[in-house]
Motif scaffolding. Structure first.
Motif, short mmCIF file in Angstrom:
data_model
loop_
_atom_site.label_atom_id
_atom_site.label_comp_id
_atom_site.label_asym_id
_atom_site.label_seq_id
_atom_site.Cartn_x
_atom_site.Cartn_y
_atom_site.Cartn_z
N TYR A 259 0.82 -0.92 0.31
CA TYR A 259 0.11 0.06 0.40
C TYR A 259 0.84 1.28 -0.11
O TYR A 259 1.83 1.02 -0.01
CB TYR A 259 -1.13 0.25 1.13
N PHE A 260 0.21 2.45 -0.45
CA PHE A 260 0.87 3.85 -0.77
C PHE A 260 -0.11 4.36 -0.01
O PHE A 260 -1.33 4.53 -0.38
CB PHE A 260 1.37 4.35 -1.65
N VAL A 261 0.41 5.05 1.16
CA VAL A 261 -0.78 6.36 1.53
C VAL A 261 -0.17 7.29 0.98
O VAL A 261 0.59 7.92 1.00
CB VAL A 261 -0.41 6.06 3.07
N LEU A 262 -1.75 8.41 0.57
CA LEU A 262 -1.42 9.75 0.08
C LEU A 262 -2.01 10.82 0.43
O LEU A 262 -3.82 10.27 0.74
CB LEU A 262 -1.24 9.57 -1.41
N HIS A 263 -2.03 12.20 -0.18
CA HIS A 263 -3.02 12.63 0.54
C HIS A 263 -3.96 13.28 -0.82
O HIS A 263 -3.67 12.94 -2.27
CB HIS A 263 -1.88 14.56 0.19
N ARG A 264 -5.05 12.97 -0.65
CA ARG A 264 -6.04 13.14 -1.74
C ARG A 264 -6.41 14.20 -2.78
O ARG A 264 -7.07 13.52 -3.77
CB ARG A 264 -7.65 12.84 -0.83
N GLU A 265 -5.93 15.51 -2.61
CA GLU A 265 -5.56 16.52 -3.65
C GLU A 265 -4.55 16.46 -4.13
O GLU A 265 -4.26 16.52 -5.29
CB GLU A 265 -5.97 17.65 -2.81
N THR A 266 -3.06 16.29 -3.34
CA THR A 266 -2.13 16.68 -4.51
C THR A 266 -1.20 15.52 -4.35
O THR A 266 -0.18 15.55 -5.27
CB THR A 266 -1.03 17.77 -3.21
N GLY A 267 -1.50 14.22 -4.01
CA GLY A 267 -0.92 12.67 -4.52
C GLY A 267 -0.15 12.57 -3.39
O GLY A 267 0.99 11.25 -4.25
N GLN A 268 1.00 13.69 -2.87
CA GLN A 268 2.01 12.85 -1.95
C GLN A 268 2.01 12.47 -0.95
O GLN A 268 1.21 11.78 -0.12
CB GLN A 268 2.45 15.06 -1.16
N PRO A 269 3.01 11.58 -0.46
CA PRO A 269 2.79 10.42 0.63
C PRO A 269 2.60 11.38 1.69
O PRO A 269 3.43 12.22 2.15
CB PRO A 269 3.75 10.05 -0.12
N LEU A 270 2.03 10.19 2.81
CA LEU A 270 1.44 10.42 3.51
C LEU A 270 3.10 9.63 5.13
O LEU A 270 2.33 8.91 5.17
CB LEU A 270 0.16 10.58 4.49
N LYS A 271 3.82 10.38 4.39
CA LYS A 271 4.68 9.44 6.28
C LYS A 271 4.72 9.67 6.97
O LYS A 271 3.76 10.51 7.68
CB LYS A 271 5.94 10.33 5.86
N ASP A 272 4.39 8.08 7.84
CA ASP A 272 4.68 8.04 9.23
C ASP A 272 3.32 8.14 9.23
O ASP A 272 2.80 7.87 10.58
CB ASP A 272 5.34 8.84 10.09
N ALA A 273 1.98 8.29 8.76
CA ALA A 273 0.96 7.05 8.41
C ALA A 273 0.82 6.69 9.77
O ALA A 273 1.11 5.28 9.45
CB ALA A 273 -0.07 7.15 7.17
N VAL A 274 -0.34 5.95 10.69
CA VAL A 274 -0.44 4.83 11.16
C VAL A 274 -1.58 4.05 11.01
O VAL A 274 -2.47 5.15 10.75
CB VAL A 274 -0.64 5.79 12.91
N VAL A 275 -1.13 2.93 10.60
CA VAL A 275 -2.04 1.88 10.24
C VAL A 275 -2.73 1.05 10.67
O VAL A 275 -1.77 0.27 11.27
CB VAL A 275 -1.82 1.30 8.63
N GLN A 276 -3.91 1.34 11.90
CA GLN A 276 -4.26 -0.09 12.37
C GLN A 276 -4.99 -0.73 11.50
O GLN A 276 -6.23 -0.59 10.49
CB GLN A 276 -5.38 0.60 13.48
N VAL A 277 -4.76 -2.26 11.22
CA VAL A 277 -5.40 -3.05 10.92
C VAL A 277 -6.74 -3.76 11.56
O VAL A 277 -6.60 -4.33 13.53
CB VAL A 277 -4.65 -4.55 10.23
#
Length: 923
Positions: free
Chosen positions: A498-516
């Protein structure tokens, strides 16, 4: 239409009428029947059956045919619960009774026996369809009969039930009130003949016997079937297919109408006439049957003010409404919901309490029923307005609420159990915002849609609620619900990466926390979520889910958080392990290359022929193909284990073998086809490789001795011309096939050669129509010819440039019974020339690549013809802003001006800006 009904079970509802006037005066043993009913209610069927047999014996001695018939019907009913093969024994009982009975009672028993045979047929049709017809009738054991033989018996009994027309017509149905429970319009079946004839029509009205049609099958193509009743009665319908159910139905309709032609009370006459028209509209194969049907009903409606006249008016309204929803909406069409409502209103005004008036009132309720639906993008951008598509019918304004979703509210919603409780939870929450929205409402009673603006919202999860009533009442109120999120978080994935991205700019969202979170279900099948691993995305927003354990199925949800944002979707992500389809599992817990490629593998099978005879060898070959785990491109699959290949027919597996794939990924072998089994389609399948099958036919066939052919037409034709098609039957030995029977049919199919004409509206729905059919003979030279008229479909607008393909099919049968077929197609349109422009398939063409334009002129048969062509290249004035496509269909109504819409939604299409056909033309 109301019909006479009985108080008994489905079987008893066949008939509970007495046979003669004298019999009606005999004792009815009511107390005994009440006692039998009580025994049946308690489940004491054996005791009840003994008492029924006693009544039967007593009634036979005294000649009380009423009680005999009643006892027989009860006995048939109880035998179903007590004995095996009760249906066959019941038929034998009725056949025996018919031989011993005379007069009207015999007619009644014939009708009951016919229905018993038909019930047996319906219960056993799955066996009967596989059974061939034998020339000589196979005795009295109906378990050996074919479908044709059963239908012959059923039809024979129904015809026998109404054979004594004059006698049955003299017996008034009111004489049998003691044993007959009537409907609410007893004048529709005034005599015993009416009752029995209509029961016969109900059978002859079906088309199941036509599954195996003779070449000369009766077709209802004579529009005299829609004539006024006085003309229909005297019309002669011709056919060679004397066994046709539809032909017999027409004959009974004519007899019933003739019988009631001079009635003082015309209700029975009109009722039969309406049924005749409904039958005709169902099975007529000629042109304009809907218009003919409506015209005939309109005459009845105009001339009759009673119950049946009102029913005719209702049927007109219902047909218009059905037609309005069978084709794309067209404001110029006669068939509209508004027209249907107007007709239904006139029926109600004239005769509100009649059956037709009640049916019309129910149709009006359907037409005017409100409907509401919402569509919103699943995730919207914080701090910006967004759109909702409102689809609605018969609603001029709605009330809207936005409610924020809290964790506590989610828990309550999961436990709600049903929709009413869910709505109650939502309506008890304090809304963030409420407002009213006016909707454009054309007075056409159709479904419409429009886009409305939802004001900006902060990050969170919400529900949009809509209601016609301003108090959002749950009773007798139209409501709609749409969940949505507001967040800047988005993600893309390939399997578990997966890649987590900003919805408008498409820039990566570093250090995003993903809880499964993992889905699990309790004993009550209630879904619950269990917390699993937590993952931190890297500087590129990348993370990878842990690989599931062997045979572990992980249907999961992702909760993604950043410093100032949060997104928790209900959408399920599938993170399941791959395992061997043979059930052996894998040595490695991770997703391996072999697992992926094994899962994607398919074996493409081929046989040496498409048709075989029983006992022959079928040679087959298979090639195994899979997708590469990295490139996802197809490649040869190399598999070390054996592949199980089976041969099966409709009844299951016949033979199998284990084969190894060679270095080229192929496998080959052969099966010997069995003899003495049902001939049909057989299948060869490579087991455990998805849909890896090939099918072929197995038939008892012999090499043909002759062939049939149709000449290609060289002349040009126009619509409505008479066209003659010539053909010939020639032996392979060079001889002519003379005096052979040629069965032919001509079918019209419409097609549209310019699909770009339909950018504004949908392509018309068209149905094939049989223009003509018949039987002719070949001459001494083996030649034959047939003529038909090239009738166009007038319901199709000429502006759509339709082309009508007339498919001519012939079956030629020689004296030995061998049949050969031939087909040809003649294409005719309103224009004789078709011009095509050939350009590269891609919409975008490099300027240095477009050096020539290829233009072809051809006739409608696809043959190139010389023509002078004028060519223009026109520049289109494209929109000056970037526009994204809608996620839903284009609305047909607008509540915002284009300027206002573009101000709030600068990247979205207002009406048709993305449709090139709508762009302005430049030089």
């Amino acid at each position: 239409m109301s019909r006479c009904r009985s108080i008994r079970t489905a079987l008893l509802s066949l008939l509970l009428i007495i046979a003669t006037m004298a019999a009606a005066q005999l004792p009815n043993n009511n107390n005994q029947w009440k006692n039998i009913d009580a025994l049946v209610t308690k489940g004491l069927n054996k005791s009840a059956l003994d008492q029924i047999k006693n009544i039967y014996t007593s009634a036979k001695k005294t000649g009380n045919n009423t009680q005999v018939i009643k006892a027989l019907l009860y006995q048939l009913r109880l035998q179903q619960n007590l004995e095996e093969d009760a249906d066959i024994k019941g038929i034998q009982l009725l056949e025996q009774e018919i031989k011993q009975t005379n007069g009207p009672a015999k007619s009644i028993l014939h009708s009951i026996a016919a229905e018993q045979y038909f019930n047996y047929y319906q219960q056993n049709r799955w066996k009967l369809y596989e059974r061939p017809t034998v020339e000589n009738f196979p005795g009295n054991d109906i378990t050996n009969w074919s479908t044709d033989q059963l239908h012959k018996k059923i039809g024979g009994h129904y015809l026998a039930s109404i054979a004594d027309e004059k006698g049955l017509q003299r017996i008034n149905i009111n004489s049998y009130n003691d044993v007959l429970v009537k409907g609410n319009t007893d004048q529709l079946r005034p005599t015993l003949y009416d009752l029995l004839a209509n029961r016969a029509i109900n059978y002859f009205n079906n088309d199941e016997r036509d599954i195996q049609r003779p070449a000369y099958a009766f077709e209802l193509d004579d529009d005299a079937v829609f004539d006024p009743a006085t003309q229909f009665i005297s019309h002669t319908f011709k056919t060679e297919d004397s066994a046709s159910l539809h032909f017999k139905a027409l004959e009974i309709f004519q007899k019933l109408l003739k019988f009631h032609l001079h009635d003082t009370n015309a209700e029975a006459f009109i009722n039969v006439d309406i049924e005749r028209l409904q039958f005709a509209e169902t099975y007529f194969i000629g042109e304009n049957k809907t218009a003919l049907f409506l015209h005939s009903l309109q005459i009845i409606f105009n001339r009759n003010t009673g119950n049946s006249g009102a029913q005719a008016g209702y049927l007109i309204a219902q047909k218009i409404y059905d037609q309005a929803h069978s084709y794309p909406r067209d404001s110029s069409s006669f068939y509209t919901s508004a027209k249907a409502k107007a007709v239904a209103d006139s029926v109600i005004k004239r005769n509100q309490k009649s059956e037709g008036g009640i049916n019309a009132a129910n149709l009006v309720k359907t037409i005017t029923q409100p409907a509401l639906h919402l569509e919103t993008e699943k995730i919207n951008v914080p701090g910006k307005s967004f759109r909702t598509l409102v689809s609605y019918q018969n609603i001029s304004s709605i009330n809207l609420r936005i409610t924020s979703v809290t964790p506590a509210m989610k828990v309550k919603m999961r436990a709600a159990g049903d929709r009413i409780k869910l709505w109650a939870i939502l309506l008890n929450e304090n809304p963030l915002k409420t407002w009213q929205q006016t909707l454009p409402l054309p007075n056409d009673f159709e479904y419409h849609s429009t886009e409305i603006k939802i004001d900006q919202l902060p990050i969170g999860e919400y529900f949009l609620l809509a209601s016609v009533s301003n108090d959002f009442d749950l009773n007798k109120n139209t409501l709609a619900l749409q969940p949505f999120h507001v967040s800047n978080i988005s993600f893309v994935n390939n399997n578990s990466e997966y890649f987590v991205l900003h919805r408008e700019t498409g820039q990566p969202l570093k250090d995003a926390v993903v809880q499964v979170w993992k889905e699990v279900y309790d004993k009550n099948e209630t879904e619950n979520l269990i917390k699993q691993e937590k993952i931190i995305a890297n500087k590129n927003g990348y993370f990878k889910l842990r690989e599931p354990l062997k045979d572990e199925n992980r249907n999961i949800h992702l909760e993604i958080s950043t410093n100032d944002d949060h997104l928790f979707l209900e959408e399920t992500q599938y993170n399941n392990s791959y395992y061997d389809r043979n059930g052996e599992g894998n040595d490695n817990d991770s997703l391996t290359v072999s697992n992926y490629e094994r899962d994607q593998a398919r074996v493409y099978l081929f046989t040496d022929r498409s048709i075989y005879r029983p006992g022959q060898l079928v040679y087959f070959k298979g090639i195994a193909i899979t997708n590469d785990v990295k490139t996802k491109r197809s490649k040869i699959f190399r598999y070390k284990d054996s592949v199980k290949v089976i041969l099966r027919d409709a009844n299951g597996e016949i033979d199998s073998m284990l084969l190894k794939l060679n270095d080229f990924g192929s496998v080959s072998g052969n099966f010997k086809l069995p003899e003495g089994r049902m001939n049909a389609y057989f299948v060869i399948e490579a087991m455990h490789f998805g849909n890896s099958t090939v099918s072929f036919a197995v038939e008892e066939y012999k090499r043909p001795k002759f062939y049939a052919e149709l000449e290609k037409l060289k002349d040009s034709y126009r619509l409505n011309d008479s066209i003659t098609v010539k053909g010939a039957a020639k032996g392979y030995a060079g001889n002519n096939i003379n005096n052979a029977t040629v069965s032919y049919s001509v079918r019209r199919v419409a097609r549209f050669i310019y699909p770009w004409l339909f950018w504004r509206w949908p392509m018309p729905l068209t149905r094939p129509l049989e223009i003509t059919h018949g039987i002719i003979k070949t001459g001494d030279d083996g030649n034959f010819s047939l003529t038909f008229k090239s009738i166009p479909d007038l319901s199709i607008n000429k502006k759509t440039e339709p082309v009508f393909d007339y498919e001519i099919n012939v079956d030629v049968t020689d004296a030995a019974g061998e049949t050969r077929s031939a087909t040809t197609v003649i294409s005719i349109g309103y224009k004789s020339l078709d011009v095509k422009i050939k350009l590269p398939a891609n919409e975008v063409i490099s300027t240095d690549s477009l050096k020539a334009i290829s233009v072809t002129a051809q006739n409608l048969a696809g043959e190139k013809v010389p023509a002078v062509i004028n060519v223009k290249v026109i520049k289109l004035l494209a929109p000056t802003r970037l526009i994204r496509k809608r996620y839903w269909s284009k609305p047909d109504q607008f509540v915002m001006s284009k300027e206002d819409y573009s101000k709030h939604f600068p990247l979205d299409d207002y009406a048709n800006e993305l449709e090139k056909e709508s762009w302005a033309k430049g030089d």
